[in-house]
Write a protein that holds these residues in place. Structure first.
Motif, PDB file in Angstrom:
ATOM      1  N   THR A  50      -2.191  -0.697  -7.175  1.00 29.09           N
ATOM      2  CA  THR A  50      -2.933  -1.897  -6.764  1.00 29.09           C
ATOM      3  C   THR A  50      -4.366  -1.629  -6.343  1.00 29.09           C
ATOM      4  OG1 THR A  50      -2.183  -1.675  -4.469  1.00 29.09           O
ATOM      5  CG2 THR A  50      -0.783  -2.967  -5.970  1.00 29.09           C
ATOM      6  N   GLY A  51      -4.707  -0.358  -6.133  1.00 31.34           N
ATOM      7  CA  GLY A  51      -6.042  -0.035  -5.654  1.00 31.34           C
ATOM      8  C   GLY A  51      -6.225  -0.223  -4.170  1.00 31.34           C
ATOM      9  N   ALA A  52      -5.155  -0.533  -3.461  1.00 34.47           N
ATOM     10  CA  ALA A  52      -5.233  -0.728  -2.006  1.00 34.47           C
ATOM     11  C   ALA A  52      -5.358   0.620  -1.304  1.00 34.47           C
ATOM     12  CB  ALA A  52      -4.006  -1.469  -1.514  1.00 34.47           C
ATOM     13  N   GLN A  53      -5.886   0.576  -0.079  1.00 40.29           N
ATOM     14  CA  GLN A  53      -5.980   1.770   0.769  1.00 40.29           C
ATOM     15  C   GLN A  53      -5.410   1.431   2.144  1.00 40.29           C
ATOM     16  OE1 GLN A  53     -10.043   3.125   0.858  1.00 40.29           O
ATOM     17  NE2 GLN A  53     -10.152   3.427  -1.357  1.00 40.29           N
ATOM     18  N   LEU A  59       4.505   4.010  -0.670  1.00 43.59           N
ATOM     19  CA  LEU A  59       3.192   3.430  -0.378  1.00 43.59           C
ATOM     20  C   LEU A  59       2.093   4.094  -1.211  1.00 43.59           C
ATOM     21  CD1 LEU A  59       3.476   2.972   3.487  1.00 43.59           C
ATOM     22  CD2 LEU A  59       3.337   1.155   1.775  1.00 43.59           C
ATOM     23  N   LYS A  60       2.213   5.398  -1.383  1.00 44.68           N
ATOM     24  CA  LYS A  60       1.231   6.107  -2.209  1.00 44.68           C
ATOM     25  C   LYS A  60       1.243   5.575  -3.640  1.00 44.68           C
ATOM     26  CE  LYS A  60       2.075  10.091  -4.110  1.00 44.68           C
ATOM     27  NZ  LYS A  60       2.408  11.527  -4.336  1.00 44.68           N
ATOM     28  N   PRO A  66      -7.605  -3.957   1.383  1.00 47.98           N
ATOM     29  CA  PRO A  66      -6.359  -4.707   1.150  1.00 47.98           C
ATOM     30  C   PRO A  66      -6.126  -4.982  -0.329  1.00 47.98           C
ATOM     31  CG  PRO A  66      -8.080  -6.165   1.950  1.00 47.98           C
ATOM     32  CD  PRO A  66      -8.646  -4.770   2.016  1.00 47.98           C
ATOM     33  N   PRO A  67      -4.898  -5.212  -0.730  1.00 49.03           N
ATOM     34  CA  PRO A  67      -4.606  -5.579  -2.116  1.00 49.03           C
ATOM     35  C   PRO A  67      -5.082  -7.000  -2.399  1.00 49.03           C
ATOM     36  CG  PRO A  67      -2.630  -5.762  -0.782  1.00 49.03           C
ATOM     37  CD  PRO A  67      -3.678  -5.173   0.103  1.00 49.03           C
ATOM     38  N   ILE A  69       1.067  -3.613   7.987  1.00 52.66           N
ATOM     39  CA  ILE A  69       0.195  -2.614   7.361  1.00 52.66           C
ATOM     40  C   ILE A  69      -1.266  -2.970   7.630  1.00 52.66           C
ATOM     41  CG2 ILE A  69      -0.441  -1.455   5.212  1.00 52.66           C
ATOM     42  CD1 ILE A  69       2.275  -2.267   4.064  1.00 52.66           C
ATOM     43  N   GLU A  70      -1.991  -2.008   8.168  1.00 55.60           N
ATOM     44  CA  GLU A  70      -3.430  -2.173   8.337  1.00 55.60           C
ATOM     45  C   GLU A  70      -4.118  -1.481   7.167  1.00 55.60           C
ATOM     46  OE1 GLU A  70      -4.896  -1.083  12.148  1.00 55.60           O
ATOM     47  OE2 GLU A  70      -7.004  -1.204  11.548  1.00 55.60           O
ATOM     48  N   PHE A  71      -4.874  -2.254   6.411  1.00 57.11           N
ATOM     49  CA  PHE A  71      -5.518  -1.733   5.208  1.00 57.11           C
ATOM     50  C   PHE A  71      -6.982  -1.395   5.459  1.00 57.11           C
ATOM     51  CE2 PHE A  71      -2.302  -2.435   1.996  1.00 57.11           C
ATOM     52  CZ  PHE A  71      -1.536  -3.462   2.496  1.00 57.11           C
ATOM     53  N   ARG A  72      -7.411  -0.328   4.851  1.00 52.58           N
ATOM     54  CA  ARG A  72      -8.852  -0.099   4.731  1.00 52.58           C
ATOM     55  C   ARG A  72      -9.403  -0.961   3.597  1.00 52.58           C
ATOM     56  NH1 ARG A  72      -7.558   5.354   6.189  1.00 52.58           N
ATOM     57  NH2 ARG A  72      -8.614   5.920   8.123  1.00 52.58           N
TER      58      ARG A  72
END
Length: 504
Positions: free
Chosen positions: A394-397, A387-388, A425-426, A420-423
Motif C-alpha cells: 500500500t505504500g503506507a509507513q 504489517l511489513k 497513512p494508506p 496504528i499511528e502512521f508516518r
C-alpha cells in the motif's frame, strides 16, 4: 447393560485411579526423577541417545549439563526427517502422527511428533484422570447416564510420506478408544468433518437428540456452537435442551472473557466448570477441585518438567530448574522432555505456582506478547511480518501500533482491534485492513482457521491514531525514553481502551 449400571461401574473404575494420583501427590520429586530416567533408558539407542550418551547420565544435574534447551526451529530438521519416514531419530518407537500447530516465528505451521506412548500414557490417560478427579469431587454425578458433547478441531487428517498430520483433536478422535467413542457425541465421522459450517449443522442435528451430560471443548468455539444450538431450537437456555447437563470441561484459551456469556446459557448455580491445560506437545494439568482457579500439575504422564524464571528467560543468566526447586508466585517458562522424543523443549507457555504441596499452577501466558483469546495464537512475529507486507503493498509507513481482542458478546463474533499511528497513512483504510487480514491468514494457520467464513473472528477493526498518540500515552505513564513502549499485542483490552479514549 443398563445405563445406571454402566454409570456406576465406569465411576468405580475411574475413581480407582485416584490411588495412583495420590502417589505423585505424596512423592512428586521421586516420581518426576523416575519419569526422566525411564525416558533416557527408553531412548538410549536413538540418534539422540547416542549423540548425548544417555547411558552415562546418572543424575538430573548431568542431564541438565548435557542436553541443550531447544526451540522448535532448532529441531525442525530432525522432525522433518521423521515426517519423511526416518525413525529412531529422537524416539525409538515409530512416530507416524504429527499435530499441526501454529506459533513459530519463521513458518506458518509446526508439526509436533505424537508417539503411541504419548497417545496412551498422556493424552488418553489424562482424559480418564479428568473424569476421575471430577467424580472424586462429585459423588452424586450422573455423568455416564448420558454423553459428552465434544468439540474438536475442524481440520481433517492429511497423509504425507506415510505419516499423518492434523489438529491434535482430530488425531485423538481418530485413535479414540471404544469406551470414549461410546460415551461421546457427535460421532467420529462428524467430529472429523473438515468444513466448519456443515460440521456445525451436523453436530447440532446429532447432539440435540442425545442426553448430553457434559460439554468439552475450547470456550470460543464452543460458544459459537451453543449459540447456534439456542438459535436452531428456539430455547431460552441449554437446560431446556439437555436437562441433565452438569459440567463443562474447557481449555485452550482463557475462560475469563466468556464466563458471563456461559452463565446466561447455563443458568444454574450448581453447574460446574472444570479447566484443563493441554497442548500439541502433551497434557499437563487438570483442575482437581470444584470452583478452583488453579490446576494440578500431572506428574506421571511421561513428561519431565523444568522451569526457567521469566526474568532470566532468553538471557545469559537463563537456567532451568526441576520441579522440586520452584517457588510460589514466580512467572516461569516451561521446558518439557516427553515420551514423544521432545528433549528439553521450550513450549512457549508461562505459568505461576499457586501451591507446591501439591504442585498447582495458573497459566499466565506466553513467553512473547500475543493474542490468544480465540485460540488464534497470534504472535509478534506474525504481526510484524504482516504489517511489513501490507506496507509494501500500500505504500503506507507505520510509526507505532498495538492490537487487542474484541470479545464475543452474545451471538456477536469476536475479532481484533488495531490502533496504528502512521508516518504515511494508506490511501484506503478498508483496503489496508483487508490486506492485513489476508497477510495474517497466510502467516498463521490458527488465525486463518478462526477467520474462516467469519465463524469465530470477524474482519479486524483498524483505527488510525492521531499524531503523537503513543508518545502522549507513554508520557502520561512516565515512560518516555529507554526501552519503554506499549505492548504490540495483548490478550486484554486495557491498552486499546486507554488509547481510544486519548485518540480524540
Amino acid at each position: 447393560m443398563t445405563i445406571p449400571l454402566f454409570n456406576s461401574i465406569a465411576s468405580w473404575l475411574l475413581k480407582k485411579r485416584y490411588h495412583q494420583i495420590e502417589l505423585f501427590l505424596k512423592y512428586p520429586a521421586e516420581v518426576q526423577e523416575e519419569v526422566l530416567f525411564q525416558l533416557l533408558e527408553i531412548a538410549e539407542d536413538t540418534e539422540y541417545g547416542k549423540k548425548y550418551d544417555f547411558t552415562s547420565i546418572e543424575s538430573y544435574e548431568a542431564f541438565r549439563q548435557r542436553m541443550p534447551i531447544v526451540s522448535y526451529e532448532e529441531i525442525e530438521g530432525d522432525i522433518e526427517r521423521t515426517r519423511r519416514g526416518e525413525q529412531n531419530v529422537f524416539w525409538p518407537t515409530g512416530i507416524k502422527w504429527f499435530a499441526k500447530s501454529s506459533g513459530t516465528t519463521n513458518a506458518k505451521s509446526k508439526f509436533i511428533p505424537v508417539s503411541s506412548e504419548a497417545l496412551e500414557d498422556c493424552h488418553y490417560k489424562s482424559g480418564k484422570d479428568l473424569l476421575c478427579l471430577y467424580l472424586n469431587n462429585n459423588e452424586d454425578s450422573q455423568l455416564f447416564t448420558g454423553k459428552s458433547l465434544r468439540l474438536g478441531g475442524s481440520k481433517e487428517l492429511y497423509e504425507d510420506n506415510g505419516s499423518f498430520f492434523g489438529d491434535l483433536s482430530a488425531i485423538l478422535i481418530d485413535n479414540m478408544p471404544l469406551w470414549a467413542e461410546f460415551s461421546s457425541t457427535p460421532s467420529s465421522k462428524v467430529s472429523l468433518m473438515s468444513e466448519w459450517e456443515s460440521k456445525l449443522r451436523a453436530i447440532i442435528k446429532e447432539s440435540t437428540q442425545e442426553n448430553v451430560t457434559s460439554l468439552a471443548g475450547v470456550p470460543s468455539w464452543m460458544l459459537v456452537l451453543l449459540n447456534n444450538v439456542i438459535q436452531e431450537t428456539g430455547k431460552d437456555n441449554l437446560f431446556q435442551i439437555w436437562e441433565n447437563l452438569e459440567v463443562y470441561f474447557h481449555g485452550g484459551v482463557s475462560f475469563s472473557p466468556y464466563k458471563e456469556q456461559y452463565r446466561k446459557l447455563l443458568p444454574r448455580k450448581n453447574f460446574r466448570y472444570y479447566e484443563i491445560y493441554n497442548a500439541s506437545e502433551g497434557f499437563f494439568a487438570i483442575q482437581d477441585r470444584n470452583n478452583a482457579d488453579d490446576l494440578l500439575l500431572m506428574l506421571d504422564y511421561g513428561i519431565f518438567y523444568e522451569f526457567v524464571p521469566m526474568q532470566d528467560y532468553g538471557t545469559e543468566a537463563q537456567k532451568a530448574i526441576p520441579l522440586w526447586e520452584v517457588q510460589l508466585n514466580i512467572n516461569y517458562a516451561i521446558i518439557i522432555t516427553t515420551n514423544s522424543g521432545l528433549w528439553r523443549y521450550k513450549i512457549g507457555d508461562t505459568v505461576r505456582f499457586t501451591s507446591i504441596d501439591p504442585y498447582r499452577i495458573k497459566i499466565t501466558g506466553r513467553t512473547k506478547h500475543h493474542i490468544n483469546v480465540f485460540g488464534e495464537e497470534l504472535i509478534i512475529e506474525n504481526a510484524e511480518e504482516a504489517l511489513k507486507n501490507v506496507c509494501m503493498k500500500t505504500g503506507a509507513q507505520i510509526k507505532d501500533y498495538t492490537a487487542g481482542p474484541i470479545f464475543m458478546a452474545g451471538a456477536e463474533k469476536g475479532g481484533h482491534e488495531w490502533i496504528i499511528e502512521f508516518r504515511k497513512p494508506p490511501e484506503d483504510v478498508d483496503y489496508f485492513t483487508e490486506f492485513l487480514d489476508n497477510a495474517l491468514k497466510s502467516l498463521n494457520s490458527d488465525y486463518e482457521a478462526k477467520r474462516y467464513n467469519n465463524i469465530t473472528l470477524k474482519l479486524p477493526k483498524v483505527h488510525i491514531a492521531r499524531e503523537n498518540l503513543f508518545y502522549d500515552w507513554l508520557k502520561a505513564k512516565d515512560k518516555l525514553g529507554g526501552q519503554h513502549k506499549i505492548p504490540r499485542l495483548s490478550n486484554k483490552r486495557n491498552y486499546i481502551e486507554e488509547l481510544l479514549h486519548m485518540n480524540k
